[in-house]
Design an enzyme around this catalytic site. Structure first.
Site, PDB file in Angstrom:
ATOM      1  CB  CYS A   2      -0.879   0.036   1.239  1.00 50.44           C
ATOM      2  SG  CYS A   2      -1.882  -1.425   1.454  1.00 50.44           S
ATOM      3  NE  ARG A  27       4.854   1.596  -1.283  1.00 50.70           N
ATOM      4  CZ  ARG A  27       5.482   1.749  -0.119  1.00 50.70           C
ATOM      5  NH1 ARG A  27       6.619   2.384  -0.077  1.00 50.70           N
ATOM      6  NH2 ARG A  27       4.977   1.279   0.985  1.00 50.70           N
ATOM      7  CG  ASN A  97       0.419   2.081   3.735  1.00 49.67           C
ATOM      8  OD1 ASN A  97      -0.638   2.164   3.137  1.00 49.67           O
ATOM      9  ND2 ASN A  97       1.567   2.534   3.245  1.00 49.67           N
ATOM     10  N   GLY A  98      -0.527  -1.208   6.665  1.00 48.88           N
ATOM     11  CA  GLY A  98      -0.256  -2.073   7.822  1.00 48.88           C
ATOM     12  C   GLY A  98      -1.456  -2.953   8.145  1.00 48.88           C
ATOM     13  CD  GLU A 476      17.046 -13.999  -6.636  1.00 47.85           C
ATOM     14  OE1 GLU A 476      16.412 -14.441  -5.663  1.00 47.85           O
ATOM     15  OE2 GLU A 476      16.776 -12.914  -7.169  1.00 47.85           O
ATOM     16  CE  LYS A 480      14.131 -12.161  -9.142  1.00 46.82           C
ATOM     17  NZ  LYS A 480      14.551 -11.444  -7.979  1.00 46.82           N
ATOM     18  CD  GLU A 483      10.056 -11.971  -8.084  1.00 45.36           C
ATOM     19  OE1 GLU A 483       9.354 -11.419  -7.243  1.00 45.36           O
ATOM     20  OE2 GLU A 483      11.299 -11.904  -8.074  1.00 45.36           O
ATOM     21  CE  LYS A 596      11.832  -3.108  -5.533  1.00 47.19           C
ATOM     22  NZ  LYS A 596      12.566  -4.289  -6.051  1.00 47.19           N
TER      23      LYS A 596
END
Ligand code: M6R
Length: 601
Positions: A2, A27, A97-98, A476, A480, A483, A596
């Site tokens: 958010c 984000r 946010n949260g 990794e 990558k 995702e 993000k």
């Protein structure tokens, strides 16, 4: 995750709020909304999906000078217009946010008092909590203060109260929030990029602080509601990084920045001499054990770091996912250094792990990209990577910079622990100098990785295998790929396949096999032959030319000192993932469901 922006001042607020929300788009979010005072009343407009949908509903010329905006990444309740922020209950309109963890408890109390709820969100409950307290207190600041003691969990709030048209309020606990000032008014924001177009002067709110923001005045209160003086920070960079500079995607641009990011990061700590490492890292000497704690890709860099530090410095390293570490029994002691790795410096689980270690009196060190972020501020020691602003949700340049730092730490500790001798040190230093060019050359070879991607992008699943450090890199590479391309991909230790997973290998199943560790190459090749015999389409990634015919495609990694090799090996995997996702027409920079900066646990 958010995003929050708010503005109060002499300029119209809607264009500024929308600009801020667009700067936070990277984000990740699934709905957006805005609320502002117009003719003394609060108007709220929100919409599901992209900010572009919201923009169609707005009059940018509205005579509105005090407002808040939000991009929501759904946690409580699905991504729809009703659950989108801002929420209004009684006299309060808020963005959040949260996560308010005790929201269902609070909700039941409020329902018993006659409150009715439209959405499934914890935010609407927080809003009703403000309204309920205000009915009693009739004082906004006191209301926010009392509410902050009732909420459990994390929050950053932007708050409007219909009884006070000339003020914007903000408060936080755990979730980040800044207050910024410009000549014509003041802002709140969850992240610096949201305000950089307008100002680079900002205040970082700390936990339990409340800000009262007027057109030409900012007052900050501490947890006891006493006025405090806050330091005004100046953000040194610009948000020019937010331009794609001709690249089709931010991810591709950021991959291409990696030679510079490597140089900037290394040169900040190392001037070609061991003395420079001593100057920057001497505090590490006293620890005999290391715990590395992180999430996602940062966790994967930790796994590479473990391999390097154990192998070259003979120091035991335990690597843990932060969401597990924060709740488990930890066997650390005063000889343990806890290293937190985080690009954003705001990842909720990593921050909680840091706080846990600190509470237990353990020394902490953070490897962080975002200057002034919560993890950077709270850790005892901070090592900044110099990756610059990373926009693509899938991290590439920050991951590579974290690897660079772990290489430096392993070199320094290896030398200190007398595992790396002078002659080897000299070789490593020579290879360090070669790295920027080698990184550039590896990226320049992108067409050969793209050709391979063109052959495998239609597959439903793609495996990665490796042993030791190559397994860490496989993890990794696999993350990558999945995702951004949404193709199911899993990484396995090459020797583990025959204990179950090999049953999934069919004719033409792509298996990306990484083998750069000279002590393990032969073993890995045996495992590759096992999958090849079952029809796998093998993409072999190695620094050794294969002498036998057990593969379908070969990606050659330039041989360099093994302390630095993983930095080169990851690049083809990033570019492969990118092209597979591109061929599948995926939203590469903003993959579905992802954010993000993951500021909820
Ligand atoms: O900001 P952080 O480094 O703490 O973020 C950790 C993870 O959320 C992050 O690495 C995530 O896994 C990325 N999407 C990977 O590309």
């Amino acid at each position: 995750m958010c995003g929050i922006i708010g503005f109060i001042g002499r300029d119209k607020c809607i264009p500024k709020i929308i600009h801020g929300l667009e700067a936070l788009e990277y984000r990740g979010y699934d709905s957006a909304g805005i609320a502002y005072f117009k003719d003394g009343k609060i108007e709220t407009i929100k919409e599901e999906g992209k900010i572009a949908n919201l923009k169609k509903l707005l009059n940018f010329n509205e005579d509105a000078y005090n407002g808040i905006g939000h991009t929501r990444w759904a946690t409580h309740g699905e991504a729809n217009k009703t659950n989108a922020h801002p929420h209004t209950v009684g006299k309060f309109t808020i963005v959040h946010n949260g996560i308010i963890e005790n929201y269902s408890e609070l909700k039941n109390e409020l329902i018993n008092k006659g409150y009715k709820f439209k959405s499934a969100t914890d935010t609407e409950v927080a809003c009703a909590t403000f309204d309920d307290i205000y009915k009693e207190e009739k004082d906004i600041l006191k209301t926010l203060h009392i509410a902050s003691q009732k909420f459990r969990g994390s929050y950053a709030f932007g708050i409007l109260c219909s009884d006070d048209t000339s003020t914007l309020y903000a408060m936080r606990n755990t979730s980040p929030l800044i207050v910024a000032s410009a000549a014509y008014g003041n802002f709140i924001a969850s992240d610096v990029p949201a305000i950089l177009e307008f100002t680079n002067k900002y205040i970082l709110l700390d936990d339990y602080e409340i800000a009262k923001i007027e057109s030409d005045k900012i007052t900050v209160y501490d947890k006891d509601l006493q006025v405090i003086n806050k330091k005004i920070n100046t953000f040194a960079g610009t948000f020019a990084a937010a331009a794609k500079n001709g690249y089709e995607h931010f991810m591709l641009k950021e991959i291409h920045e990696q030679d510079k990011v490597f140089s900037d990061t290394i040169n900040f700590y190392f001037d070609g001499t061991i003395d420079s490492l001593e100057k920057n890292f001497s505090f590490l000497k006293k620890f005999s054990k290391i715990d590395i704690v992180a999430c996602g890709s940062a966790y994967h860099t930790g796994l590479v770091g473990k391999s390097l530090i154990e192998e070259y410095a003979n120091t035991p390293v335990n690597v843990e996912v932060a969401s597990e570490y924060r709740y488990k029994k930890c066997f650390y002691d005063k000889n343990t250094l806890v290293i937190l790795v985080s690009q954003s410096g705001e990842t909720a689980d990593t921050l909680a792990a840091l706080r846990k270690a600190k509470e237990d009196g353990i020394t902490t060190m953070a490897i962080v990209n975002v200057i002034g972020s919560s993890i950077a501020r709270e850790a005892e020691h901070v090592i900044y990577i110099k990756a610059g602003c990373e926009i693509a949700v899938a991290t590439t340049k920050a991951y590579l910079a974290q690897l660079a730092i772990f290489s430096l730490l392993a070199i320094y500790l290896g030398y200190q622990n007398k595992c790396i001798k002078e002659d080897e040190l000299a070789k490593i230093f020579t290879d360090l100098e070669k790295m920027p060019k080698l990184i550039k050359d590896t990226i320049a070879n992108y067409e050969s990785y793209f050709n391979i991607a063109d052959k495998i992008y239609q597959n439903k699943q793609i495996f990665f295998i490796g042993r030791g450090i190559d397994y860490a890199l496989s993890m990794e590479g696999s993350l990558k790929l999945k995702e951004i391309s949404y193709i199911n991909s899993v990484a396995y230790q090459a020797g583990e396949l025959k204990h179950g997973t090999i049953s999934l290998i069919e004719k033409n199943t792509p298996v990306i096999a990484i083998a750069t560790d000279k002590n393990l190459i032969e073993k890995t090749i045996s495992n590759i032959k096992e999958v090849k015999a079952r029809g796998a389409y093998v993409i072999y990634v190695s620094n050794e030319e294969p002498k036998e015919d057990f593969y379908d495609e070969f990606i050659k990694i330039t041989k360099i000192h093994p302390l630095l090799e993983s930095i080169l090996t990851i690049i083809p995997l990033q570019l492969l993932a990118y092209k597979v996702a591109k061929n599948n027409k995926c939203d590469i920079d903003k993959p579905r469901n992802l954010a993000k900066s993951v500021t909820v646990e």
